[in-house]
Design a protein around this motif. Structure first.
Motif, PDB file in Angstrom:
ATOM      1  N   ARG A  18       0.833  -1.211   0.000  1.00 37.32           N
ATOM      2  CA  ARG A  18       0.000   0.000   0.000  1.00 37.32           C
ATOM      3  C   ARG A  18       0.861   1.251   0.000  1.00 37.32           C
ATOM      4  NH1 ARG A  18      -3.413  -3.025   3.452  1.00 37.32           N
ATOM      5  NH2 ARG A  18      -2.408  -2.158   5.309  1.00 37.32           N
ATOM      6  N   PHE A  19       1.947   1.225   0.757  1.00 38.59           N
ATOM      7  CA  PHE A  19       2.863   2.370   0.767  1.00 38.59           C
ATOM      8  C   PHE A  19       3.393   2.618  -0.643  1.00 38.59           C
ATOM      9  CE2 PHE A  19       7.257   3.868   0.777  1.00 38.59           C
ATOM     10  CZ  PHE A  19       7.143   5.058   1.480  1.00 38.59           C
ATOM     11  N   GLY A  20       3.811   1.551  -1.305  1.00 36.20           N
ATOM     12  CA  GLY A  20       4.335   1.697  -2.653  1.00 36.20           C
ATOM     13  C   GLY A  20       3.312   2.250  -3.623  1.00 36.20           C
ATOM     14  N   GLU A  21       2.103   1.754  -3.544  1.00 33.67           N
ATOM     15  CA  GLU A  21       1.050   2.200  -4.451  1.00 33.67           C
ATOM     16  C   GLU A  21       0.635   3.643  -4.179  1.00 33.67           C
ATOM     17  OE1 GLU A  21      -1.853  -0.777  -3.697  1.00 33.67           O
ATOM     18  OE2 GLU A  21      -1.058  -2.181  -5.208  1.00 33.67           O
ATOM     19  N   ASN A  22       0.629   4.033  -2.899  1.00 26.43           N
ATOM     20  CA  ASN A  22       0.168   5.371  -2.529  1.00 26.43           C
ATOM     21  C   ASN A  22       1.251   6.435  -2.625  1.00 26.43           C
ATOM     22  OD1 ASN A  22      -2.391   4.358  -1.962  1.00 26.43           O
ATOM     23  ND2 ASN A  22      -1.922   4.014   0.205  1.00 26.43           N
ATOM     24  N   GLU A  23       2.472   6.088  -2.248  1.00 30.01           N
ATOM     25  CA  GLU A  23       3.540   7.086  -2.140  1.00 30.01           C
ATOM     26  C   GLU A  23       4.561   7.034  -3.278  1.00 30.01           C
ATOM     27  OE1 GLU A  23       3.146   9.311   0.019  1.00 30.01           O
ATOM     28  OE2 GLU A  23       1.707   8.358   1.369  1.00 30.01           O
ATOM     29  N   MET A  24       4.759   5.875  -3.878  1.00 27.72           N
ATOM     30  CA  MET A  24       5.777   5.723  -4.911  1.00 27.72           C
ATOM     31  C   MET A  24       5.229   5.792  -6.327  1.00 27.72           C
ATOM     32  SD  MET A  24       7.955   2.680  -3.002  1.00 27.72           S
ATOM     33  CE  MET A  24       8.673   2.114  -4.529  1.00 27.72           C
ATOM     34  N   ALA A  25       4.185   5.019  -6.584  1.00 33.34           N
ATOM     35  CA  ALA A  25       3.648   4.915  -7.942  1.00 33.34           C
ATOM     36  C   ALA A  25       3.275   6.272  -8.556  1.00 33.34           C
ATOM     37  CB  ALA A  25       2.449   3.972  -7.966  1.00 33.34           C
ATOM     38  N   PRO A  26       2.607   7.178  -7.811  1.00 36.10           N
ATOM     39  CA  PRO A  26       2.184   8.442  -8.426  1.00 36.10           C
ATOM     40  C   PRO A  26       3.346   9.346  -8.862  1.00 36.10           C
ATOM     41  CG  PRO A  26       0.920   7.989  -6.433  1.00 36.10           C
ATOM     42  CD  PRO A  26       2.067   7.031  -6.440  1.00 36.10           C
ATOM     43  N   VAL A  27       4.530   9.179  -8.272  1.00 35.69           N
ATOM     44  CA  VAL A  27       5.645  10.078  -8.578  1.00 35.69           C
ATOM     45  C   VAL A  27       6.803   9.362  -9.272  1.00 35.69           C
ATOM     46  CG1 VAL A  27       5.089  11.645  -6.681  1.00 35.69           C
ATOM     47  CG2 VAL A  27       6.647   9.721  -6.270  1.00 35.69           C
ATOM     48  N   ALA A  28       6.616   8.090  -9.609  1.00 38.10           N
ATOM     49  CA  ALA A  28       7.709   7.294 -10.167  1.00 38.10           C
ATOM     50  C   ALA A  28       8.264   7.887 -11.455  1.00 38.10           C
ATOM     51  CB  ALA A  28       7.243   5.857 -10.403  1.00 38.10           C
ATOM     52  N   ASN A  29       7.397   8.266 -12.373  1.00 35.78           N
ATOM     53  CA  ASN A  29       7.860   8.835 -13.645  1.00 35.78           C
ATOM     54  C   ASN A  29       8.640  10.127 -13.442  1.00 35.78           C
ATOM     55  OD1 ASN A  29       7.174   6.996 -15.621  1.00 35.78           O
ATOM     56  ND2 ASN A  29       5.132   7.833 -15.938  1.00 35.78           N
ATOM     57  N   ALA A 343       3.195   0.145 -27.357  1.00 30.96           N
ATOM     58  CA  ALA A 343       2.908   0.849 -26.103  1.00 30.96           C
ATOM     59  C   ALA A 343       3.973   0.575 -25.051  1.00 30.96           C
ATOM     60  CB  ALA A 343       1.532   0.447 -25.576  1.00 30.96           C
ATOM     61  N   GLY A 344       4.687  -0.530 -25.197  1.00 33.28           N
ATOM     62  CA  GLY A 344       5.739  -0.855 -24.240  1.00 33.28           C
ATOM     63  C   GLY A 344       7.040  -0.144 -24.507  1.00 33.28           C
ATOM     64  N   TYR A 345       7.097   0.550 -25.645  1.00 32.65           N
ATOM     65  CA  TYR A 345       8.330   1.229 -26.033  1.00 32.65           C
ATOM     66  C   TYR A 345       8.355   2.700 -25.618  1.00 32.65           C
ATOM     67  CZ  TYR A 345      12.597   1.450 -28.827  1.00 32.65           C
ATOM     68  OH  TYR A 345      13.904   1.551 -29.223  1.00 32.65           O
ATOM     69  N   VAL A 346       7.251   3.153 -25.036  1.00 32.54           N
ATOM     70  CA  VAL A 346       7.158   4.527 -24.545  1.00 32.54           C
ATOM     71  C   VAL A 346       6.764   4.484 -23.073  1.00 32.54           C
ATOM     72  CG1 VAL A 346       6.603   5.530 -26.783  1.00 32.54           C
ATOM     73  CG2 VAL A 346       4.761   4.664 -25.332  1.00 32.54           C
ATOM     74  N   ASP A 347       6.820   5.631 -22.426  1.00 37.16           N
ATOM     75  CA  ASP A 347       6.608   5.642 -20.981  1.00 37.16           C
ATOM     76  C   ASP A 347       5.147   5.809 -20.562  1.00 37.16           C
ATOM     77  OD1 ASP A 347       6.182   8.283 -21.561  1.00 37.16           O
ATOM     78  OD2 ASP A 347       7.858   9.068 -20.385  1.00 37.16           O
ATOM     79  N   ASP A 348       4.218   5.514 -21.471  1.00 31.88           N
ATOM     80  CA  ASP A 348       2.805   5.554 -21.083  1.00 31.88           C
ATOM     81  C   ASP A 348       2.487   4.435 -20.094  1.00 31.88           C
ATOM     82  OD1 ASP A 348       2.492   7.643 -22.818  1.00 31.88           O
ATOM     83  OD2 ASP A 348       1.557   6.468 -24.417  1.00 31.88           O
ATOM     84  N   PHE A 349       3.253   3.358 -20.162  1.00 31.18           N
ATOM     85  CA  PHE A 349       3.097   2.237 -19.245  1.00 31.18           C
ATOM     86  C   PHE A 349       4.430   2.004 -18.529  1.00 31.18           C
ATOM     87  CE2 PHE A 349      -0.149   1.642 -22.440  1.00 31.18           C
ATOM     88  CZ  PHE A 349      -1.251   1.209 -21.719  1.00 31.18           C
ATOM     89  N   GLN A 350       4.380   1.204 -17.467  1.00 31.69           N
ATOM     90  CA  GLN A 350       5.598   0.943 -16.687  1.00 31.69           C
ATOM     91  C   GLN A 350       6.550  -0.030 -17.372  1.00 31.69           C
ATOM     92  OE1 GLN A 350       3.366  -0.225 -13.015  1.00 31.69           O
ATOM     93  NE2 GLN A 350       4.870   1.071 -12.014  1.00 31.69           N
ATOM     94  N   ALA A 351       6.089  -0.694 -18.412  1.00 35.64           N
ATOM     95  CA  ALA A 351       6.886  -1.756 -19.025  1.00 35.64           C
ATOM     96  C   ALA A 351       8.279  -1.288 -19.433  1.00 35.64           C
ATOM     97  CB  ALA A 351       6.146  -2.329 -20.236  1.00 35.64           C
ATOM     98  N   GLU A 352       8.367  -0.110 -20.050  1.00 39.73           N
ATOM     99  CA  GLU A 352       9.682   0.336 -20.517  1.00 39.73           C
ATOM    100  C   GLU A 352      10.603   0.676 -19.348  1.00 39.73           C
ATOM    101  OE1 GLU A 352      11.263   3.601 -20.730  1.00 39.73           O
ATOM    102  OE2 GLU A 352       9.807   4.448 -19.326  1.00 39.73           O
ATOM    103  N   ARG A 353      10.040   1.156 -18.240  1.00 36.67           N
ATOM    104  CA  ARG A 353      10.871   1.485 -17.084  1.00 36.67           C
ATOM    105  C   ARG A 353      11.374   0.216 -16.403  1.00 36.67           C
ATOM    106  NH1 ARG A 353       7.576   4.583 -14.519  1.00 36.67           N
ATOM    107  NH2 ARG A 353       7.157   3.382 -12.621  1.00 36.67           N
ATOM    108  N   PHE A 354      10.521  -0.787 -16.269  1.00 35.02           N
ATOM    109  CA  PHE A 354      10.981  -2.062 -15.717  1.00 35.02           C
ATOM    110  C   PHE A 354      12.068  -2.676 -16.607  1.00 35.02           C
ATOM    111  CE2 PHE A 354       6.779  -2.356 -13.398  1.00 35.02           C
ATOM    112  CZ  PHE A 354       7.337  -2.374 -12.124  1.00 35.02           C
ATOM    113  N   TYR A 355      11.896  -2.530 -17.902  1.00 35.44           N
ATOM    114  CA  TYR A 355      12.877  -3.055 -18.851  1.00 35.44           C
ATOM    115  C   TYR A 355      14.245  -2.413 -18.625  1.00 35.44           C
ATOM    116  CZ  TYR A 355      14.802  -4.379 -23.459  1.00 35.44           C
ATOM    117  OH  TYR A 355      15.585  -4.882 -24.475  1.00 35.44           O
TER     118      TYR A 355
END
Length: 384
Positions: A18-29, A343-355
């Motif tokens: 929950r901490f990750g979803e609330n505090e990290m995910a919104p500002v990750a990009n 869609a995985g080649y741009v930052d619209d999704f998390q896939a490229e960042r995990f990659y």
């Protein structure tokens, strides 16, 4: 064999998620794009005890076991590896103090890190010395009741934001044997002659700070020596058993985050009039991804148990876990991008960042090739 996590650990995992979803995910990009250290998120993590998960309770930490710590790491790395590394990595290097430090050193350094008031680091690699730790050239010479440190360290986590570093130095250049004559010494960042130069342009984990460190006649008190003089290399090898298991947990977390994102996308994305999850090719990819993650997770858990119990195979298991889990992270992240397609080649999704983030798990704390060397060496009974 009991494969169940305790109720307490499952609760901790849920709270961390929950901490990750609330505090990290919104500002990750944002932090990834700006290559900015997330001080604000670290402060919030400190309130949950995430900046001192493995630091003993008597020094202000949570006192979690290795197994508990890697479960936490998996959850946070599944949200965003860069910020996760920044939050959990604030105590990096403290392992040496906890294992080999004096009581005075523990009381002086550990509580502030556990509280989130200070950040530590481990300074090992050098510009010309990465995998070959025994070739470290940074030197520390005794001058009265002080050590004088000179040298250059490279790729140091928390380098430009850290308050102190456990530095691997050569203290006796004439010592017999390749692995003798090294010591670990704590160097505070506010010492004269210390300089940190932040490294930018990294492929991944861009929210985690990395820097080059310079030591120009840096003087520290003799009591900053960690453990026994001349035994620093052997101490470092024990340090790797725990940290490599931690990196393996990072790999599992990255793979988990990438796979979960791919699964969700495959069920939403339609082609030829149906979700792409209905195509056997995609189903096979998902089946292989989640199977590999489960296999890696079990190996990492076994390695963590081995570290906690000082089991004789712990060095072998730590390298096995890191080699395999990091490979799974890279492979799964690659397949996640493939499932996302364009869609995985741009930052619209998390896939490229995990990659991008996945690759570092095959490099730091000993490359994949070094892990294979360690495994083979242990199997053949050749020791160090």
């Amino acid at each position: 064999m009991d494969f169940e996590l305790s109720d307490e650990l499952r609760q901790i995992r849920e709270e961390v998620r929950r901490f990750g979803e609330n505090e990290m995910a919104p500002v990750a990009n944002e932090y990834d794009e700006k290559e900015k250290f997330p001080h604000e998120v670290v402060e919030k993590g400190a309130e949950m005890g995430l900046t001192g998960t493995s630091i003993p309770v008597e020094y202000g930490g949570a006192g979690y076991s290795t197994l508990e710590s890697i479960v936490i790491a998996e959850e946070l790395y599944a949200i965003d590896p860069g910020i996760a590394g920044a939050v959990l990595g604030t105590s990096f290097g403290c392992e040496a103090i906890m294992e080999f430090g004096t009581e005075e050193q523990k009381e002086r350094f550990l509580p502030d890190v556990a509280a989130g008031d200070k950040i530590s680091g481990a300074a090992i690699s050098e510009p010309d010395t990465g995998s070959d730790v025994s070739s470290v050239s940074t030197r520390a010479e005794k001058d009265g009741d002080e050590w004088v440190v000179n040298g250059n360290k490279m790729w140091i986590t928390n380098g430009s934001v850290g308050d102190f570093f456990v530095v691997l130095c050569r203290t006796d250049p004439d010592a017999d044997g390749r692995y003798n004559g090294f010591s670990q010494i704590v160097v505070e960042a506010d010492r004269d002659g210390f300089e940190a130069d932040k490294i930018t342009g990294k492929l991944g984990i861009r929210a985690s700070d990395t820097a080059e460190l310079l030591f120009d006649d840096v003087r520290v008190p003799a009591e900053n020596l960690v453990g026994t003089e001349g035994m620093g290399f052997l101490q470092q090898m024990q340090f790797f058993d725990a940290t490599r298991t931690g990196v393996a947990a990072q790999g599992v977390g990255i793979a988990k985050g990438a796979a979960e994102g791919a699964l969700e996308y495959a069920q939403e994305r339609e082609q030829f009039g149906q979700p792409i999850s209905e195509f056997q090719a995609i189903q096979h990819k998902l089946a292989e991804m989640f199977t590999d993650i489960e296999a890696a997770r079990n190996l990492v858990y076994k390695s963590a148990w081995s570290v906690d119990n000082k089991e004789e195979q712990l060095t072998t298991l730590a390298s096995m876990a890191k080699e395999y889990a990091s490979r799974v992270a890279v492979d799964v992240a690659n397949e996640a991008v493939q499932i996302h397609g364009g869609a995985g080649y741009v930052d619209d999704f998390q896939a490229e960042r995990f990659y991008r983030d996945a690759k570092i798990t095959q490099i730091y704390e000993g490359t994949t090739e070094i892990q294979k060397n360690v495994i083979a060496r242990e199997l053949l009974g050749k020791g160090i």
